[in-house]
Design a protein around this motif. Structure first.
Motif, PDB file in Angstrom:
ATOM      1  N   ARG A  97       0.835  -1.208   0.000  1.00 34.68           N
ATOM      2  CA  ARG A  97       0.000   0.000   0.000  1.00 34.68           C
ATOM      3  C   ARG A  97       0.867   1.253   0.000  1.00 34.68           C
ATOM      4  O   ARG A  97       0.556   2.240  -0.689  1.00 34.68           O
ATOM      5  CB  ARG A  97      -0.935  -0.009   1.208  1.00 34.68           C
ATOM      6  N   GLU A  98       1.970   1.240   0.754  1.00 35.77           N
ATOM      7  CA  GLU A  98       2.871   2.394   0.773  1.00 35.77           C
ATOM      8  C   GLU A  98       3.495   2.628  -0.608  1.00 35.77           C
ATOM      9  O   GLU A  98       3.654   3.769  -1.031  1.00 35.77           O
ATOM     10  CB  GLU A  98       3.960   2.185   1.824  1.00 35.77           C
ATOM     11  N   ARG A  99       3.799   1.558  -1.309  1.00 38.64           N
ATOM     12  CA  ARG A  99       4.340   1.702  -2.668  1.00 38.64           C
ATOM     13  C   ARG A  99       3.299   2.337  -3.588  1.00 38.64           C
ATOM     14  O   ARG A  99       3.626   3.159  -4.451  1.00 38.64           O
ATOM     15  CB  ARG A  99       4.749   0.342  -3.236  1.00 38.64           C
ATOM     16  N   GLU A 100       2.049   1.934  -3.410  1.00 35.23           N
ATOM     17  CA  GLU A 100       0.975   2.463  -4.231  1.00 35.23           C
ATOM     18  C   GLU A 100       0.820   3.967  -4.010  1.00 35.23           C
ATOM     19  O   GLU A 100       0.699   4.748  -4.966  1.00 35.23           O
ATOM     20  CB  GLU A 100      -0.326   1.727  -3.857  1.00 35.23           C
ATOM     21  N   VAL A 101       0.813   4.376  -2.744  1.00 36.23           N
ATOM     22  CA  VAL A 101       0.721   5.796  -2.411  1.00 36.23           C
ATOM     23  C   VAL A 101       1.941   6.539  -2.944  1.00 36.23           C
ATOM     24  O   VAL A 101       1.823   7.634  -3.510  1.00 36.23           O
ATOM     25  CB  VAL A 101       0.593   5.980  -0.888  1.00 36.23           C
ATOM     26  N   LEU A 102       3.102   5.954  -2.777  1.00 35.63           N
ATOM     27  CA  LEU A 102       4.349   6.560  -3.257  1.00 35.63           C
ATOM     28  C   LEU A 102       4.271   6.895  -4.739  1.00 35.63           C
ATOM     29  O   LEU A 102       4.606   8.015  -5.161  1.00 35.63           O
ATOM     30  CB  LEU A 102       5.512   5.599  -2.992  1.00 35.63           C
ATOM     31  N   ARG A 103       3.809   5.943  -5.545  1.00 37.95           N
ATOM     32  CA  ARG A 103       3.760   6.171  -6.995  1.00 37.95           C
ATOM     33  C   ARG A 103       2.824   7.314  -7.360  1.00 37.95           C
ATOM     34  O   ARG A 103       3.126   8.139  -8.216  1.00 37.95           O
ATOM     35  CB  ARG A 103       3.329   4.893  -7.713  1.00 37.95           C
ATOM     36  N   TYR A 113      -0.040  13.638  -7.779  1.00 37.88           N
ATOM     37  CA  TYR A 113      -1.399  13.629  -7.235  1.00 37.88           C
ATOM     38  C   TYR A 113      -1.441  14.328  -5.883  1.00 37.88           C
ATOM     39  O   TYR A 113      -0.532  14.172  -5.055  1.00 37.88           O
ATOM     40  CB  TYR A 113      -1.894  12.191  -7.047  1.00 37.88           C
ATOM     41  N   ALA A 114      -2.484  15.094  -5.641  1.00 38.43           N
ATOM     42  CA  ALA A 114      -2.723  15.664  -4.324  1.00 38.43           C
ATOM     43  C   ALA A 114      -3.228  14.567  -3.394  1.00 38.43           C
ATOM     44  O   ALA A 114      -3.715  13.534  -3.848  1.00 38.43           O
ATOM     45  CB  ALA A 114      -3.753  16.787  -4.407  1.00 38.43           C
ATOM     46  N   PHE A 139      -9.445   4.667  -2.672  1.00 36.85           N
ATOM     47  CA  PHE A 139     -10.605   4.462  -1.805  1.00 36.85           C
ATOM     48  C   PHE A 139     -10.225   4.493  -0.324  1.00 36.85           C
ATOM     49  O   PHE A 139     -10.685   3.674   0.480  1.00 36.85           O
ATOM     50  CB  PHE A 139     -11.298   3.124  -2.136  1.00 36.85           C
ATOM     51  N   ILE A 140      -9.353   5.438   0.036  1.00 41.19           N
ATOM     52  CA  ILE A 140      -8.964   5.612   1.438  1.00 41.19           C
ATOM     53  C   ILE A 140      -9.080   7.089   1.795  1.00 41.19           C
ATOM     54  O   ILE A 140      -9.189   7.949   0.914  1.00 41.19           O
ATOM     55  CB  ILE A 140      -7.519   5.115   1.705  1.00 41.19           C
ATOM     56  N   SER A 141      -9.073   7.386   3.091  1.00 37.82           N
ATOM     57  CA  SER A 141      -9.240   8.762   3.543  1.00 37.82           C
ATOM     58  C   SER A 141      -7.960   9.563   3.357  1.00 37.82           C
ATOM     59  O   SER A 141      -6.857   9.004   3.237  1.00 37.82           O
ATOM     60  CB  SER A 141      -9.638   8.785   5.021  1.00 37.82           C
ATOM     61  N   VAL A 142      -8.098  10.878   3.358  1.00 38.02           N
ATOM     62  CA  VAL A 142      -6.923  11.759   3.259  1.00 38.02           C
ATOM     63  C   VAL A 142      -6.001  11.540   4.448  1.00 38.02           C
ATOM     64  O   VAL A 142      -4.772  11.536   4.309  1.00 38.02           O
ATOM     65  CB  VAL A 142      -7.367  13.239   3.184  1.00 38.02           C
ATOM     66  N   LYS A 143      -6.585  11.330   5.616  1.00 33.90           N
ATOM     67  CA  LYS A 143      -5.776  11.083   6.815  1.00 33.90           C
ATOM     68  C   LYS A 143      -4.930   9.817   6.656  1.00 33.90           C
ATOM     69  O   LYS A 143      -3.756   9.781   7.061  1.00 33.90           O
ATOM     70  CB  LYS A 143      -6.686  10.956   8.039  1.00 33.90           C
ATOM     71  N   THR A 144      -5.519   8.788   6.060  1.00 28.04           N
ATOM     72  CA  THR A 144      -4.769   7.555   5.824  1.00 28.04           C
ATOM     73  C   THR A 144      -3.651   7.776   4.820  1.00 28.04           C
ATOM     74  O   THR A 144      -2.544   7.251   4.962  1.00 28.04           O
ATOM     75  CB  THR A 144      -5.711   6.442   5.328  1.00 28.04           C
ATOM     76  N   VAL A 145      -3.926   8.580   3.789  1.00 37.69           N
ATOM     77  CA  VAL A 145      -2.885   8.918   2.811  1.00 37.69           C
ATOM     78  C   VAL A 145      -1.727   9.617   3.513  1.00 37.69           C
ATOM     79  O   VAL A 145      -0.551   9.289   3.292  1.00 37.69           O
ATOM     80  CB  VAL A 145      -3.442   9.829   1.696  1.00 37.69           C
ATOM     81  N   GLU A 146      -2.047  10.593   4.366  1.00 41.38           N
ATOM     82  CA  GLU A 146      -1.005  11.318   5.098  1.00 41.38           C
ATOM     83  C   GLU A 146      -0.164  10.370   5.945  1.00 41.38           C
ATOM     84  O   GLU A 146       1.070  10.506   6.014  1.00 41.38           O
ATOM     85  CB  GLU A 146      -1.651  12.393   5.972  1.00 41.38           C
ATOM     86  N   SER A 147      -0.819   9.398   6.573  1.00 40.86           N
ATOM     87  CA  SER A 147      -0.091   8.434   7.400  1.00 40.86           C
ATOM     88  C   SER A 147       0.863   7.593   6.559  1.00 40.86           C
ATOM     89  O   SER A 147       2.011   7.342   6.953  1.00 40.86           O
ATOM     90  CB  SER A 147      -1.076   7.517   8.136  1.00 40.86           C
ATOM     91  N   HIS A 148       0.394   7.165   5.382  1.00 40.82           N
ATOM     92  CA  HIS A 148       1.252   6.371   4.508  1.00 40.82           C
ATOM     93  C   HIS A 148       2.440   7.187   3.999  1.00 40.82           C
ATOM     94  O   HIS A 148       3.568   6.683   3.937  1.00 40.82           O
ATOM     95  CB  HIS A 148       0.449   5.848   3.314  1.00 40.82           C
ATOM     96  N   VAL A 149       2.192   8.452   3.638  1.00 39.54           N
ATOM     97  CA  VAL A 149       3.283   9.300   3.157  1.00 39.54           C
ATOM     98  C   VAL A 149       4.323   9.502   4.255  1.00 39.54           C
ATOM     99  O   VAL A 149       5.531   9.427   4.009  1.00 39.54           O
ATOM    100  CB  VAL A 149       2.741  10.656   2.655  1.00 39.54           C
TER     101      VAL A 149
END
Length: 235
Positions: free
Chosen positions: A178-184, A190-191, A200-210
């Motif tokens: 999942r972290e690789r997916e967000v990374l790409r 992408y914002a 299909f995840i929340s902005v907060k979850t995206v921030e956590s992965h980044v």
């Protein structure tokens, strides 16, 4: 290879021209959308006989129902699509009516495609596919064909044409799928909100992965992250 319509496809135990399918994806709303799009059996010839949201559920449902085709997401809780392929194969063995797997993922990364194909999947399509094309892909895979979204087949041909094992990237291996997916997606510009919508995840979850990606790779910001990803040809 020729593309076949459902009426031309060999029948299953449920009747001529019908394919039994299990949906495996960790997003319930996405599964519901696919079910609504392709699961109208009288119209499409597809009978959705089960669903699962993680590896454990997937293996249980697949071994219990023995579908013709499994629509399999690459990134799943419990080990991912490759783990589903491995465990299903070990439990079912060489069945008279083999279960065939078609990867259906938001990711179009070469390592994801190659990973599930090496694991035994018969094809790989991205979630941008239309419902009509997905039904066609399901029937083709059920009939033993190999199906890929445009350009993804090239990844597989290149991988299997090479006799050399791919180099190990220890930095990349620190990241979860999942972290690789967000990374790409971040590296592609992408914002956070757009990444969340794509996955299909929340902005907060995206921030956590980044944050996790930056920490693991010892990077300071998304600009360094983009350069890091570009140097490895991940974008």
């Amino acid at each position: 290879m020729t593309q076949e319509t459902p009426d031309e496809t060999a029948g299953t135990a449920d009747g001529p021209g019908q394919v039994r399918v299990v949906l495996v994806d960790d997003h319930r709303m996405f599964r519901a959308g696919v079910q609504a799009e392709i699961g109208r059996t009288e119209e499409t010839g597809v009978d959705v006989v089960g669903e699962a949201g993680d590896v454990e559920q997937a293996v249980t449902v697949i071994t219990a129902t023995r579908p013709d085709v499994v629509l399999l997401d690459v990134h799943l809780p419990g080990g991912g699509g490759v783990e589903v392929l491995r465990r299903s194969a070990s439990l079912m063995g060489a069945a008279d009516s083999p279960v065939r797997f078609l990867a259906l993922s938001v990711s179009d990364a070469a390592e994801d495609v190659i990973g599930v194909i090496r694991g035994g999947a018969r094809g790989y399509v991205t979630k941008t596919i239309t419902g009509t094309d997905l039904v066609g892909a399901v029937f083709r895979v059920a009939d033993g064909d190999a199906v890929f979204s445009p350009r993804l087949a090239g990844f597989v041909l290149d991988a299997f044409a090479s006799t050399d094992a791919p180099p190990v990237d220890e930095d990349l291996d620190r990241l979860t799928q999942r972290e690789r997916e967000v990374l790409r997606l971040i590296a592609r510009g992408y914002a956070y909100k757009e990444v969340g919508k794509q996955l299909f995840i929340s902005v907060k979850t995206v921030e956590s992965h980044v944050s996790a990606v930056l920490r693991k790779l010892q990077l300071s910001n998304r600009h360094e992250l983009t350069r890091w990803a570009a140097a490895r040809r991940l974008v």
